[in-house]
Write an enzyme that holds these catalytic residues in place. Structure first.
Site, PDB file in Angstrom:
ATOM      1  N   LYS A  44       5.565   0.764  10.655  1.00 18.02           N
ATOM      2  CA  LYS A  44       5.504   2.044   9.945  1.00 18.02           C
ATOM      3  C   LYS A  44       5.315   3.201  10.909  1.00 18.02           C
ATOM      4  O   LYS A  44       5.899   4.261  10.756  1.00 18.02           O
ATOM      5  CB  LYS A  44       4.315   2.024   8.978  1.00 18.02           C
ATOM      6  CG  LYS A  44       4.687   1.708   7.551  1.00 18.02           C
ATOM      7  CD  LYS A  44       3.430   1.701   6.680  1.00 18.02           C
ATOM      8  CE  LYS A  44       3.604   0.751   5.502  1.00 18.02           C
ATOM      9  NZ  LYS A  44       2.359   0.485   4.791  1.00 18.02           N
ATOM     10  N   GLU A  50       0.867  -1.177   0.000  1.00 18.61           N
ATOM     11  CA  GLU A  50       0.000   0.000   0.000  1.00 18.61           C
ATOM     12  C   GLU A  50       0.905   1.229   0.000  1.00 18.61           C
ATOM     13  O   GLU A  50       1.825   1.310   0.812  1.00 18.61           O
ATOM     14  CB  GLU A  50      -0.882   0.020   1.252  1.00 18.61           C
ATOM     15  CG  GLU A  50      -1.856   1.179   1.218  1.00 18.61           C
ATOM     16  CD  GLU A  50      -2.630   1.350   2.525  1.00 18.61           C
ATOM     17  OE1 GLU A  50      -2.284   0.692   3.522  1.00 18.61           O
ATOM     18  OE2 GLU A  50      -3.572   2.171   2.531  1.00 18.61           O
ATOM     19  N   ARG A  52       6.053 -13.509   9.031  1.00 17.15           N
ATOM     20  CA  ARG A  52       6.835 -12.296   8.826  1.00 17.15           C
ATOM     21  C   ARG A  52       8.229 -12.455   9.403  1.00 17.15           C
ATOM     22  O   ARG A  52       8.471 -13.329  10.228  1.00 17.15           O
ATOM     23  CB  ARG A  52       6.168 -11.116   9.525  1.00 17.15           C
ATOM     24  CG  ARG A  52       4.883 -10.670   8.887  1.00 17.15           C
ATOM     25  CD  ARG A  52       4.278  -9.546   9.716  1.00 17.15           C
ATOM     26  NE  ARG A  52       3.254  -8.887   8.935  1.00 17.15           N
ATOM     27  CZ  ARG A  52       3.258  -7.589   8.668  1.00 17.15           C
ATOM     28  NH1 ARG A  52       4.215  -6.826   9.149  1.00 17.15           N
ATOM     29  NH2 ARG A  52       2.311  -7.055   7.947  1.00 17.15           N
TER      30      ARG A  52
END
Length: 798
Positions: free
Chosen positions: A270, A34, A260
């Site tokens: 983030k 994204e 992950r």
RNA sequence: AGGGAUAUGGUGUAACGGCAGCACAACAGAUUUUGGAUCUGUUUGUCUAGGUUCGAAUCCUAGUAUCCCUGCCA
């Protein structure tokens, strides 16, 4: 250089099966960031997996901007992501996609779902919807709007798009299953009304599709075959499959989830990265201490190193945190063969060679090699690179280094009071100046504070001896430079964990998860910032670098890998940033008693082994009275108590065993039911009847069959539905194995593996299992294990 | 709590029911005009308890631990 490959993993297994079955003509994958932030090392792993997997199976890969939420997304991010990925070396050709390009098509699919009765417009508030959804223990209740007619839904949905309603007034939901234990299936929202300005579609839309609806469709529209995502999306897969089925995509993509990867000594959230930037803890998104790709790029790490790193961390279905040493190793390993050696003094100390003549004309010019012997030796073509990139024979890979009466050496390389094992310059001691000869320190000048200011030394002849070698630069010729010495941004390996005492991080990588923007940010990680993550010094670099390309990565001998800071370095004001230190076993040795800042924290004391001793013995699972009665009945019939308990608790097993014949075979049949058939039974994959098991048990009991054959046949019968005995008759498995055949099989196995035989005789007795397995296989399981063991021992004994 | 996922040395990851391997780290030695690199060797592991099997990291049962899901984020 060989391109790093993804190691075989559970996803490549699936791909190979799919390809072998002809399920898809070619593999198509996608990396779907994204555009609301910069890529970091964690994304590197995901993109590498997506892209490199496709490459390895001759497929193609797509880059897709998952831009369905106008908030926070921007062209700047979208371009930065592309830039970073191209830097890494990826080329997706024409296969760059924007989810926002397909808003119209998503809208049409939504209409189709409405027409099929699979979606409806809901008009309750967000809070009400959450309430109606129920919770883990209580099923959801239908919204009063769930039963709207197709016409009404279509009309409302069109008006949502037309902008007739306020934000949040209505949503489109899938009509799936409000009672599902999987909360994701309780009528997920597919569309919301949101008047956000989208960076690509502007104000064309005031309804935006949700991930769960859009992502599967986009995969399908692009022709993706294997859609990989991280673990937290497992539950979402149910929606994915539901949509594929309802909308009839065929062939259709499938979603696979991987764990992950985090990295020690850093954060990859983030929001936390943003906090570091906005709080001024770093100089920006490209501050070389940041884990963003932009930052690592500015640091001087090469894309090859990053890819090598990505390839080295394995793929699995567990979230993990990778040892920082793996990354550092990849960086050093890459630079070792890439960076020419030159000398720079970061923290200068003046040395005057008193037996050298003074004056400008007295400078000697040395010709020193750019590369150490081992890099030259390991060069595949016998050539080595100049800083310009030109590859030349080793004897030409040299630079001119002036040597004169006044030099700088590293302040650390002189000690008036040397610790044990110190191999550098000491009062009255000798040391070799790299490439220039051996000197002896005669006199030391200090200031009033006692700091050494100048060393007067003598250059000795080549017959002198010195234990160590240090680097240096000629003072009158050296280029002044600023050096930025970066270290880890955090002092502790797991800054996101809570640790009362910093030393024993109580951190679990499982906590790595997708970010919850709604939750408050835990700023505790800021406590663990390393105050020494950036040290700036002023020193000197040898003049040869002046003519080199700006992006030359050097090894400053004995110091580490450096290059010019691409932002701040200027021709007349050099700034060198340290990409990474050299490994330093001396620092480790010297620091054993007094740990230095920046050294890796000591291993946490092993967690006290959970003292299970005093603990609870696992209690047998409690049974209802009915189940207890069932256990009693089954054990009475001949089942073992453990098997009986298992069967009594499991309706599938109970039902299967219900028709079993009482008698001597019952125990064996119950055992098979539990140990061999339980899995397939629950999956409804057992096609053989229980009545067919008793005869097999009889044959086994009579000794005509080995256990191995019986169980193999049982498994095959369960899958095919054929009676076990029928298989045995047809394939002649009932016939025993005579002594001769066994002996032959044993001999053959031993002859086929002379190396193993030798190893066994050499003491590696664990190989007996290997030989047994080989014989069992060779005989189709017909050999009696006891006899095999005896024969093997005899054969191997001599 | 309901559902889902996972568990192999210090770290990460392999092993048709049959030799617990590889990488990084650590340690020791060799080598070295970088306390780098390289080479050789070594240490350390199958979450627990039962069961099936000649044989279990792998199959069965129970337990433990951790993570994920209950946004109109992705």
């Amino acid at each position: 250089m060989r391109a790093p490959r993804v190691a075989p993993n559970f996803i490549t297994d699936i791909i190979e099966r799919d390809l072998a079955a002809g399920k898809y003509p070619q593999v198509v994958t996608r990396f779907p960031p994204e555009p609301n932030g910069y890529l970091h090392l964690g994304h590197t792993f995901a993109s590498f997996l997506d892209f490199q997997t496709a490459v390895q199976y001759g497929g193609r890969y797509h880059l897709r901007m998952d831009d369905t939420n106008p908030e926070g997304e921007s062209m700047e991010y979208a371009e930065a992501i592309q830039d970073d990925l191209r830097w890494l070396g990826w080329d997706w050709g024409e296969h760059l996609y924007y989810a926002s390009d397909n808003f119209e098509r998503y809208y049409e699919y939504a209409q189709q779902l409405i027409r099929q009765g699979d979606a409806y417009v809901d008009s309750v508030s967000a809070e009400e919807m959450a309430r109606l959804r129920g919770d883990a223990t209580t099923p959801g209740t239908p919204s009063p709007y769930r039963s709207r007619s197709v016409e009404e839904n279509l009309d409302l949905f069109a008006r949502m798009r037309a902008g007739e309603f306020a934000d949040g007034a209505h949503v489109l939901r899938g009509k799936i299953d409000l009672a599902s234990p999987n909360m994701k299936l309780r009528d997920p929202v597919f569309y919301r009304i949101l008047r956000g300005h989208h960076y690509r579609t502007g104000d064309a839309w005031c309804i935006y599709p949700m991930y769960d609806f859009q992502h599967p469709l986009q995969d399908a529209l692009e022709g993706v075959t294997h859609s990989m995502c991280s673990l937290e999306f497992v539950d979402n897969r149910a929606i994915y499959d539901w949509l594929m089925e309802r909308l009839g995509f065929d062939p259709r993509p499938h979603q696979y989830e991987f764990g992950r990867r985090g990295l020690e000594y850093t954060v990859t959230s983030k929001r936390k990265l943003r906090r570091l930037v906005e709080g001024g803890y770093v100089s920006g998104w490209d501050d070389p201490r940041m884990p963003t790709l932009r930052a690592q790029r500015r640091l001087g790490v090469t894309p090859e190193a990053v890819r090598a790193f990505a390839a080295q961390i394995g793929v699995s279905r567990t979230n993990r945190t990778v040892d920082i040493a793996v990354y550092e190793n990849a960086v050093r390993d890459d630079l070792n063969h890439r960076a020419p050696r030159v000398m720079a003094v970061l923290d200068p100390l003046l040395v005057v060679l008193t037996n050298l003549p003074e004056g400008e004309g007295e400078t000697r010019v040395l010709s020193l090699p750019y590369w150490p012997h081992d890099v030259i030796r390991d060069s595949p073509d016998g050539l080595v690179a100049l800083p310009s990139g030109e590859r030349v024979p080793p004897e030409r890979a040299v630079r001119e280094v002036p040597f004169s009466r006044e030099l700088y050496i590293e302040r650390e390389d002189f000690s008036p009071d040397p610790p044990k094992g110190y191999k550098r310059l000491t009062r009255g001691g000798t040391v070799r100046l790299r490439g220039a000869g051996i000197i002896r320190a005669d006199e030391v000048e200090t200031d009033e504070a006692g700091n050494v200011t100048t060393i007067y030394a003598t250059l000795l002849g080549e017959d002198a001896k010195a234990a160590g070698v240090i680097h240096w630069v000629s003072a009158p010729h050296a280029l002044p430079a600023e050096f930025r010495l970066y270290d880890r941004l955090f002092r502790v390996p797991h800054p996101e964990g809570d640790h009362p005492d910093d030393l024993a991080p109580d951190f679990d990588p499982e906590r790595l998860s997708h970010e919850n923007e709604a939750a408050p940010l835990d700023a505790g990680f800021l406590r663990f910032l390393n105050p020494q993550s950036l040290r700036v010094t002023r020193g000197y670099v040898e003049p040869s670098v002046a003519g080199d390309p700006q992006d030359t990565r050097y090894q400053f001998e004995r110091q580490g890998y450096f290059w010019r800071d691409p932002v701040d370095s200027r021709e007349d004001a050099l700034v060198f940033g340290r990409i990474i230190t050299l490994k330093d076993t001396w620092a480790k040795e010297a620091g054993k008693d007094a740990p230095k800042a920046g050294a890796k924290a000591p291993q946490p004391a092993p967690k006290a082994e959970a003292p299970q001793t005093t603990g609870h013995k696992p209690q047998p699972a409690p049974l209802t009275p009915e189940q207890e009665a069932e256990v009693a009945r089954l054990t009475g019939l001949g089942a073992s108590p453990a098997d009986a308990r298992t069967v009594a608790r499991d309706p599938a097993l109970l039902a299967f065993l219900a028709g079993a014949r009482p008698g001597p075979t019952f125990g064996q049949v119950a055992s098979w039911t539990v140990n061999d058939l339980a899995g397939p039974l629950r999956a409804g994959a057992v096609r053989v009847g229980v009545a067919d098991l008793a005869p097999l048990a009889e044959r086994l009991a009579s000794g005509e069959l080995t256990t191995r054959v019986a169980r193999d046949v049982l498994a095959r019968a369960a899958a095919s539905g054929e009676a076990p005995l029928a298989i045995i008759e047809r394939e002649g498995l009932g016939a025993g194995l005579d002594e001769g055949a066994l002996a032959a099989a044993v001999a053959e196995v031993l002859a086929a593996h002379p190396d193993k035989v030798e190893a066994y005789r050499g003491g590696k007795t664990a190989l007996l299992g290997f030989f047994t397995g080989q014989v069992m296989r060779a005989t189709g399981g017909k050999a009696d294990p006891a006899k095999v063991a005896a024969a093997l021992r005899e054969g191997l004994g001599g």
